[in-house]
Structures are given as C-alpha cells and as structure tokens.
Design an enzyme around this catalytic site. Structure first.
Site, PDB file in Angstrom:
ATOM      1  N   GLU A 212       0.798  -1.226   0.000  1.00 42.76           N
ATOM      2  CA  GLU A 212       0.000   0.000   0.000  1.00 42.76           C
ATOM      3  C   GLU A 212       0.836   1.284   0.000  1.00 42.76           C
ATOM      4  OE1 GLU A 212      -2.896  -0.115   3.149  1.00 42.76           O
ATOM      5  OE2 GLU A 212      -3.939  -1.821   2.253  1.00 42.76           O
TER       6      GLU A 212
ATOM      7  N   GLU B  95      -5.104  -8.704   0.602  1.00 39.63           N
ATOM      8  CA  GLU B  95      -5.808  -8.412   1.865  1.00 39.63           C
ATOM      9  C   GLU B  95      -7.270  -8.159   1.555  1.00 39.63           C
ATOM     10  OE1 GLU B  95      -4.279  -5.183   4.326  1.00 39.63           O
ATOM     11  OE2 GLU B  95      -2.222  -5.777   3.887  1.00 39.63           O
TER      12      GLU B  95
HETATM   13  C1  BG6 Z   1      -4.450  -2.377   5.648  1.00 34.79           C
HETATM   14  C2  BG6 Z   1      -2.990  -2.407   6.043  1.00 34.79           C
HETATM   15  O1  BG6 Z   1      -4.679  -1.244   4.926  1.00 34.79           O
HETATM   16  O2  BG6 Z   1      -5.387  -2.313   6.660  1.00 34.79           O
HETATM   17  C3  BG6 Z   1      -2.744  -3.055   7.387  1.00 34.79           C
HETATM   18  O3  BG6 Z   1      -2.173  -3.029   5.068  1.00 34.79           O
HETATM   19  C4  BG6 Z   1      -3.779  -2.607   8.400  1.00 34.79           C
HETATM   20  O4  BG6 Z   1      -1.423  -2.775   7.810  1.00 34.79           O
HETATM   21  C5  BG6 Z   1      -5.169  -2.976   7.893  1.00 34.79           C
HETATM   22  O5  BG6 Z   1      -3.543  -3.151   9.661  1.00 34.79           O
HETATM   23  C6  BG6 Z   1      -6.302  -2.602   8.860  1.00 34.79           C
HETATM   24  O6  BG6 Z   1      -6.253  -1.275   9.185  1.00 34.79           O
HETATM   25  P1  BG6 Z   1      -7.160  -0.558  10.289  1.00 34.79           P
HETATM   26  O7  BG6 Z   1      -6.853   0.878  10.116  1.00 34.79           O
HETATM   27  O8  BG6 Z   1      -8.569  -0.860   9.970  1.00 34.79           O
HETATM   28  O9  BG6 Z   1      -6.794  -1.086  11.614  1.00 34.79           O
END
Ligand code: BG6
Length: 468
Positions: free
Chosen positions: A171, A372
């Site tokens: 990202e 993800e």
């Molecule tokens: C993704 C990232 O965007 O979202 C992760 O790659 C991150 O590192 C995950 O932990 C969840 O993010 P958040 O802000 O909802 O805790």
C-alpha cells in the site's frame, strides 16, 4: 477435490492464506532501530488507541513457532509477512546486516517451510526508519530510494534460497496519504507537492528493487516479485458528466498512479498533465523513467476493503492551502450504503469483481491475487461461547460474499491465483492499535493467549475443499 455440495470451486493450487507484517506482529524485541511508528509512539503514546503501541504487538518474535503451527492448523497454505528494515539492517548506509535478525528471519522462514506454508515476503509495510526521515526527509528523498534498494538486495541475497514470492511495497498510496495528505502516519504533514514527489519516489523505489531482483540469483531460480496495492475503485454518484469526471480523477490519483507504473511502466498521461498544470508534478529524470518503464511487476497483490464514492465538488476548493487531490472531487456518502460500523468502511463485495475485470481487460490479465480483504470488528470477546470460541459468523459471511464475486471474476477469465485475508492472528494496527480485530485467530493482549475463531475453522474447511 471439491466438496459434494460445493457451489464455488477455485482454481487448482489456489492460495488460501492470510497477511500480516513484521511491525504489526513481531514486537520491538531486540530491534536496533526505530521506524516512524515506533518513534511516534515513543513521543506521543496518546495518539494511539488505548495508548497501546507496537512494543509487544502479538509477540510473534517469541511465539513464531506456536503461531505458525496455528496458521497451519487453520489450513493456510501461504502467508505474507514483512522483513523489517529496522530489524534486519544495522547500518542503513552500508546495508550491513544484524546477525541476530538474520537468524530470526531464517528461523521464521524455515518454520513456515517446515509446516508447508508458502512464505510471501514484503519489504516495506509503512515502516520507514526514523533516522532516514530525520536525515534525508524519508521518501521525499532519492537517497532513501537508493538505501531501500540496498536493503532489498540484502534480503534477496540472504533469504532468496527460502523465499520465492517477493513484494516490494504494501500500500504505497497509504504512505502518500497518511504521511503527506491526511495526517494519520508520522510526520502527519499536509503538503500536496511533497505528496506527489513521494508518490513518484515510491514507484521509482519499487522499480529499482524489481531491477535488482531480476538481476539476482533468486530470480534465476524461479522467484518472482510484485507489489501490493490498496485499490479503492472509484464510483461516481451519478451518471452526470461532472460526477463521472470527479470519479475519473479519483481513480487516476488513488489507483492508477501506482497501477500504471507497476504494470505498464508509465504514469497516466492525464494525471501527469493535471499535476503539471497545478505545479505539483514530481521531479524525474529520463534515466529514472526508463528504469520504471523496463522494470514492471511479475504479479500484482490487491488489498480490497472498500470502494470510493465520488461526486463533483459542491463547494469551492480552498486554493489558499496545500494542493490536494480533492481539488477535483469530493467524497460522496451514499445514503443507505452498507457499512462496517466499527471501521466506518462501506461493505461492497461486488467491487472485487470489478477489480478482477479491470485487471483482465486493462492490465494484460496479469497474474494477481487478493493480498488483503477482511473485516475489523470491535469487542469480539462478547461473541465468545462457552467452549471459548469467538463466533464471528459476520466475518464468514463477509468473506463468502467477497469470494463469490471473486469466483465470478475468475470464471470469466480473470487470472487470480489466491485470496489472503487480513490477518492470520489479531495484530497491532497502527493508530487503531487493537481496537478492531481482523484475525482468524484471537489474541488476549494480557496473556498473549491465542485461540482459533469460528472463521479459522471455516477457513480450514474452505482450504481443504478448495472452495465452499
Ligand atoms: C491495511 C494495512 O490497509 O489495513 C494493514 O495493510 C492494516 O497494515 C489494515 O492493519 C487494517 O487497518 P485498520 O486501520 O482498519 O486497523
């Protein structure tokens, strides 16, 4: 072999896995340097949810054997994590490695391989060394690009015998947005001109790391390298020309500014001309642009969480402040949108299909995977039953809906080879710390006890049957 009543069967050798990162899982144990988040937590712990920082995280540094066994237990055949620049490298200028760190990462990789889990290794997950920000301005500087390539080369040399699938950045757009536009990553600046230079430098760093990789033994032995981008497909509020133009610019800035260079080796022309006209275009040289042109990715990882709804601006953009991409659009809060109330992110599974079609039709049907996807939920303890299992049926439903749309994209010819959920084991999530839990496996922060959630048991079955 699919199950008897299976509706969605996935391609052979499909990656069923999950993703995490070094800084979010390991804890800071025995680390010689601090990254920007370690530093920020040290100077301003109250900026983090419940003042929980990265010091212990999910204790992967000490627990990795048990954690990897749990990942195996829930059927994961592949897992992405990252090597921390601030752990591996003692001296950033020379690239000299820390011996203990080399041993640690070798042990971790050996454990993954022993358990039959394919390790996918990322080189940067928001974890710039603070020294390199203080000394050079971090990603604003091309010197840091060179130092990153030195680190990347070190990783290929040290671990290329164990790792076949590499990722340059996770990202990178979030670095641009968090550090330089919307103030959620240290140093929390609002500076559109610097943001654009950083956007360019990150693309350059990725291309240069790819160049180094392709020249390494690791590539000769069949390894491959990609990038993981967070894609937020931009949908216009209406069919009006103004709304469509707003969404188009959002798409160019948020998604195509990394997709184009990573896959096509060029920047989107329209975006470049707007940035030039606004006086915020990056500094580049013909040699650098040639490096970007000739070093594109072998595969793409897509992090998909939510779409982006855009509308034409309804208020005048404040030209007195910093340049922002919002000069050309406003975010549209669509009435009735289905929301994840804990994260305030819209849930829109069909976008995963739109991404699959986009990669197929506009990016040469490059091999790609979902790197993800997932759902962060607060207060999951209340769903724990008398047997101690968190009954996260909402997560299973969320995943099944997204997977069904992904399956449709694959059936229609999109070259997708896997699905990773964020995340195997609940982990520390930057400013949000442990507020929203994402894992297949729960962590009790007080005891570091880890227990498989219902979704983990679901995953095991899906992976075994290669579908559901
Ligand atoms: C993704 C990232 O965007 O979202 C992760 O790659 C991150 O590192 C995950 O932990 C969840 O993010 P958040 O802000 O909802 O805790």
């Amino acid at each position: 072999m699919g199950g008897l009543n299976m509706k969605y069967e996935f391609p052979k050798d499909f990656w069923w896995g999950a993703a995490t990162s070094g800084p979010q899982s390991e804890g800071r144990f025995h680390k010689a340097h601090r990254n920007v988040f370690d530093y920020w937590y040290d100077i301003e712990p109250e900026a983090f949810w419940n003042r929980v920082g990265p010091n212990v995280a999910s204790n992967f540094y000490n627990d990795y054997r048990q954690d990897i066994a749990l990942m195996k237990e829930i059927g994961l055949n592949s897992v992405r994590t990252s090597i921390q620049w601030t752990r591996l490298i003692r001296d950033f200028e020379t690239g000299t490695e820390d011996r203990d760190a080399v041993q640690f990462y070798r042990d971790v990789l050996d454990e993954f391989l022993r358990q039959g889990i394919r390790p996918v290794i990322n080189l940067h997950h928001f974890d710039l060394p603070i020294e390199l920000y203080e000394k050079y301005g971090g990603w604003e500087s091309k010197k840091v690009v060179e130092l990153f390539v030195l680190f990347a080369q070190k990783c290929f040399d040290l671990f290329g015998d164990r790792v076949k699938d590499w990722v340059t950045f996770n990202e990178p757009m979030v670095v641009v947005e968090g550090e330089y536009l919307y103030q959620f990553h240290y140093p929390n600046l609002v500076d559109g001109k610097k943001a654009c230079q950083v956007l360019y430098n990150l693309n350059l760093a990725s291309a240069k790391a790819i160049e180094a990789f392709h020249a390494s033994d690791c590539a000769k032995q069949g390894g491959r390298i990609g990038i993981v981008l967070n894609l937020t497909p931009a949908y216009p509020r209406s069919d009006s020309e103004a709304d469509r133009k707003a969404a188009e610019f959002a798409e160019e800035f948020k998604n195509n500014s990394f997709l184009y260079p990573a896959i096509k080796g060029i920047f989107p022309e329209k975006l470049v001309s707007v940035l030039e006209q606004d006086g915020v275009l990056w500094e580049s040289t013909p040699e650098e642009l040639e490096v970007i042109r000739s070093n594109t990715v072998d595969f793409l990882g897509v992090n998909y969480y939510h779409p982006f709804r855009a509308k034409a601006r309804e208020t005048a953009f404040d030209d007195g402040g910093s340049w922002l991409p919002e000069k050309y659009f406003e975010e549209y809060e669509m009435p009735g949108a289905r929301m994840n109330p804990y994260r305030r992110w819209e849930i829109y599974p069909k976008a995963i299909y739109d991404i699959a079609v986009n990669v197929r039709d506009n990016y040469g049907n490059l091999p790609w995977y979902i790197a993800e996807n997932g759902m962060g939920v607060e207060g999951e303890e209340k769903f724990r039953d008398e047997e101690g299992v968190i009954r996260d049926t909402y997560r299973i439903e969320f995943l099944e809906e997204h997977l069904a749309w992904l399956h449709k994209g694959i059936t229609e010819g999109s070259n997708c080879f896997g699905f990773h959920m964020w995340t195997p084991i609940d982990c520390w999530s930057w400013k949000n710390a442990y507020k929203n839990r994402y894992g297949f496996i729960a962590v009790d922060l007080a005891t570091q006890k880890k227990t498989i959630k219902q979704s983990g048991h679901w995953m095991k079955k899906v992976s075994r049957e290669n579908g559901f």
